[in-house]
Design a protein around this motif. Sequence first.
Motif, mmCIF file in Angstrom:
data_model
loop_
_atom_site.group_PDB
_atom_site.id
_atom_site.type_symbol
_atom_site.label_atom_id
_atom_site.label_comp_id
_atom_site.label_asym_id
_atom_site.label_seq_id
_atom_site.Cartn_x
_atom_site.Cartn_y
_atom_site.Cartn_z
ATOM 1 N N MET A 253 0.888 -1.173 -0.152
ATOM 2 C CA MET A 253 -0.053 -0.065 0.087
ATOM 3 C C MET A 253 0.908 1.211 0.023
ATOM 4 O O MET A 253 0.341 2.268 0.248
ATOM 5 N N MET A 254 2.104 0.873 -0.257
ATOM 6 C CA MET A 254 3.256 2.293 -0.303
ATOM 7 C C MET A 254 2.661 3.579 -1.150
ATOM 8 O O MET A 254 2.493 4.647 -0.646
ATOM 9 N N PRO A 255 2.066 3.288 -2.319
ATOM 10 C CA PRO A 255 1.745 4.212 -3.106
ATOM 11 C C PRO A 255 0.434 5.003 -2.564
ATOM 12 O O PRO A 255 0.470 6.430 -2.528
ATOM 13 N N GLY A 256 -0.290 4.455 -1.945
ATOM 14 C CA GLY A 256 -1.229 5.008 -1.035
ATOM 15 C C GLY A 256 -0.984 5.873 0.135
ATOM 16 O O GLY A 256 -1.397 6.902 0.361
ATOM 17 N N ILE A 257 0.090 5.123 0.867
ATOM 18 C CA ILE A 257 0.600 5.995 1.949
ATOM 19 C C ILE A 257 1.380 7.340 1.576
ATOM 20 O O ILE A 257 1.350 8.351 2.193
ATOM 21 N N VAL A 258 1.923 7.294 0.247
ATOM 22 C CA VAL A 258 2.643 8.450 -0.231
ATOM 23 C C VAL A 258 1.522 9.485 -0.577
ATOM 24 O O VAL A 258 1.830 10.593 0.086
ATOM 25 N N ALA A 259 0.525 9.124 -1.397
ATOM 26 C CA ALA A 259 -0.486 10.059 -1.618
ATOM 27 C C ALA A 259 -1.087 10.542 -0.414
ATOM 28 O O ALA A 259 -1.329 11.670 -0.107
ATOM 29 N N ALA A 260 -1.401 9.645 0.672
ATOM 30 C CA ALA A 260 -2.043 10.186 1.825
ATOM 31 C C ALA A 260 -1.134 11.139 2.503
ATOM 32 O O ALA A 260 -1.517 12.237 3.114
ATOM 33 N N THR A 261 0.107 10.778 2.676
ATOM 34 C CA THR A 261 1.050 11.727 3.241
ATOM 35 C C THR A 261 1.196 13.285 2.532
ATOM 36 O O THR A 261 0.917 14.268 3.398
ATOM 37 N N ALA A 262 1.087 12.987 1.349
ATOM 38 C CA ALA A 262 1.148 14.451 0.567
ATOM 39 C C ALA A 262 -0.183 15.248 0.739
ATOM 40 O O ALA A 262 -0.031 16.519 1.118
ATOM 41 N N LEU A 263 -1.335 14.502 0.643
ATOM 42 C CA LEU A 263 -2.506 15.126 0.864
ATOM 43 C C LEU A 263 -2.693 15.877 2.188
ATOM 44 O O LEU A 263 -3.085 16.840 2.526
ATOM 45 N N CYS A 264 -2.341 14.930 3.421
ATOM 46 C CA CYS A 264 -2.739 15.172 4.537
ATOM 47 C C CYS A 264 -1.727 16.469 4.846
ATOM 48 O O CYS A 264 -2.140 17.611 5.596
ATOM 49 N N PHE A 265 -0.468 16.541 4.550
ATOM 50 C CA PHE A 265 0.436 17.616 4.654
ATOM 51 C C PHE A 265 -0.176 18.911 4.141
ATOM 52 O O PHE A 265 -0.019 19.884 4.811
ATOM 53 N N LEU A 266 -0.497 18.795 2.838
ATOM 54 C CA LEU A 266 -1.018 19.874 2.002
ATOM 55 C C LEU A 266 -2.346 20.635 2.817
ATOM 56 O O LEU A 266 -2.359 21.803 2.932
ATOM 57 N N VAL A 267 -3.116 19.552 3.133
ATOM 58 C CA VAL A 267 -4.519 20.125 3.721
ATOM 59 C C VAL A 267 -4.430 20.729 4.992
ATOM 60 O O VAL A 267 -4.788 21.911 5.059
ATOM 61 N N SER A 268 -3.312 20.188 5.748
ATOM 62 C CA SER A 268 -3.026 20.759 7.101
ATOM 63 C C SER A 268 -2.332 22.010 6.904
ATOM 64 O O SER A 268 -2.582 23.051 7.553
ATOM 65 N N PHE A 269 -1.470 22.248 6.099
ATOM 66 C CA PHE A 269 -0.551 23.442 5.982
ATOM 67 C C PHE A 269 -1.292 24.443 5.315
ATOM 68 O O PHE A 269 -1.074 25.681 5.511
ATOM 69 N N ASP A 270 -2.361 24.164 4.348
ATOM 70 C CA ASP A 270 -3.230 25.157 4.000
ATOM 71 C C ASP A 270 -4.475 25.813 4.533
ATOM 72 O O ASP A 270 -5.186 26.617 4.466
ATOM 73 N N GLU A 271 -4.770 24.712 5.659
ATOM 74 C CA GLU A 271 -6.243 24.736 6.371
ATOM 75 C C GLU A 271 -6.141 26.299 6.777
ATOM 76 O O GLU A 271 -5.424 26.818 7.563
ATOM 77 N N VAL A 272 -7.238 26.920 6.532
ATOM 78 C CA VAL A 272 -7.513 28.527 6.803
ATOM 79 C C VAL A 272 -9.048 28.647 8.006
ATOM 80 O O VAL A 272 -8.876 28.956 8.990
ATOM 81 N N VAL A 273 -9.861 28.027 7.474
ATOM 82 C CA VAL A 273 -11.259 28.262 7.926
ATOM 83 C C VAL A 273 -11.513 27.710 9.385
ATOM 84 O O VAL A 273 -11.541 28.590 10.467
ATOM 85 N N ILE A 274 -11.110 26.428 9.778
ATOM 86 C CA ILE A 274 -11.329 26.127 10.971
ATOM 87 C C ILE A 274 -10.036 26.849 11.858
ATOM 88 O O ILE A 274 -10.335 27.234 12.958
ATOM 89 N N THR A 275 -9.025 26.785 11.378
ATOM 90 C CA THR A 275 -8.020 27.445 11.998
ATOM 91 C C THR A 275 -8.065 28.767 12.697
ATOM 92 O O THR A 275 -7.483 29.295 13.801
#
Lengths: 264, 372
Positions: free
Chosen positions: A185-207
Amino acid sequence: MDTEKTSWAMRILVFILFLYLLAPVLLVFPMSFSGDQVLRFPPTSWSTRWYSALLENRGMMRAFWTSLGLATIVTALSLVIAIPAAWTMTRLRFPGRDFLFNLFTAPLLLPTIVLGLAILIVFASMGLLATTQGLVIAHLVVTLPYALRVLAVSLGTQNLECEEAARTLGARPLVVFFRVTLPMMMPGIVAATALCFLVSFDEVVITLFLTGPRISTLPVELYNYVYNRADPLVAAASVLLILLTLAVIMIVERTMGLGRTFVR
Amino acid sequence: MHNFPNARSVAAEHLVLEQLGKSFGAVDVIPSLSLAVRKGEMVAFLGPSGCGKTTTLRMIAGLISPTRGRITVGGRDITHLPSHERDMGLVFQSYALFPHMTVLRNVAFGLEMRNVPKPEVRARALRALEVVQLSHLADRKPRDLSGGQQQRVALARALVIEPSILLLDEPLSNLDAKLRDEMRVQIRALQQASGITAVFVTHDQVEALSMCDRIVVMKEGHIEQFGTPTEIYEHPASPFVSSFVGRTNRLRGTSDSRGVITVAGQQIRAATAEAQGPVEIMMRPHRMRLAPAATDRNVPDATPVQGQNSLRGVLERLTFIGDLVQYHIRVGDAEVMVEEATRRDQGAPCAGTPVDLTWQASDTLVFPAAAS
């Protein structure tokens, strides 16, 4: 000849579409090198003064490190929680499984402003406002559904017979997981890592609801900055953010290939 | 310990299934299945899809647990043993190679799980790859290999652990016809060389007949017949077995008390005639002969050759398939197929002409007609 004509029309259409989508992103680049006092296009003079101003802005830099640390912690926690959760929901059969999966991924569909308000109300009574723990928990609410969904797809499309083969070859369940399931599941893990990182880094509304003078993230700090002033410092920050995002995408592309990771 | 009538083979019995059953919810996929596989023999589970052959194999492998019954290997009850403690080599239809490991690491996996010392793991894995003639690809990833090569890696991976039983689940279904023939020979040779007990699940009668010592013909979760390929082919226990294994003609008729069977208004005999009333008769197409219909002056029905059956029909069409010609003959409202080896000097009869079919009465199988 006929096909060539249509393909030219298509190319122009695609070009216009991309231009439309990317124009704001592209505009940021010249604006960040503006020598003007205020944000305007086109700039009347050129300089890198806003980059140095950004690096000297202590509040901005502190917010950047906060965001980076926060995104790292949130990504790590998302994976640690979502990998076993995705495994449970794709490999085990139990009553309420689909309900649980939908519940976990529901925040994807909710308006973030509603989530932000709800979190604000809950956190206020628990004293979690403007704390690192509070921010981590709030970001997890947003990143976990992404991670869970990507990892569940990754697990769901795996050839189950590989796990069965490992079992018949003498691998205990935990060994099967770490030597076969997880690497597959490595490709999935890499994708999830990238997504989570970018989503958290960009998060405005809740923050926005959860930050204060004590602690703030880069997007929130930028938002506050634009609210008060209109100089090209935000353009410089935007350029750096775009480059960071590109870097993440490049890493994913180099290690896994974008097609394999995001397109299934 | 076991309760089988054939006491002679008890000592050699290796894998024994006793009243094994599996239900999925309310569906009885396998009501009750009992059989014994001898040490060193290769047994095919043959049947159409959905007959329960793969389910049975997966129960033997420990990948699904049986609802009822017992599985023993060499007298040891393994019914509730988890699959990783069962010591079985399983080859999947999809090969199921680990995509993230090299060919060598794939083959070494089972040995590593058995805590074999590292240098020995490598040596044994390489030797196993040599046996399947793939040692030159040891450092490749499975996706760089062709289907046949992947299948051989899967075989090496299953055999290298020297399992007590080798299980093969439709291992040849994803290969093209020529490769399938080669792999058939290779798998059988490997199995015989190592003397390993093997269970081979297939829906392909040619694979079962050519590779296996004995065949279990399965239908709807039960055993229709368990016997050697010759027994299955020559003495099928039911119309299902007869039509599933090899090509066969099925005709409906009525048997009287003397064993004379009336088919489409004509009379024939069978070797055995225990059934009375409505019956189904079956003949193999290649055991029948075709001749132009005899004229009225020498009516064959009046003086039949001893022990030979004859039916008159009309040749509808013929199909030339290289080494064989298939004649399709209408007899009453049924169609009968006759296969003959082609000869160059042969003058083919024309479609639409009346013909006589002849065959040995002993080649006629009779079954009570099914209720349908």
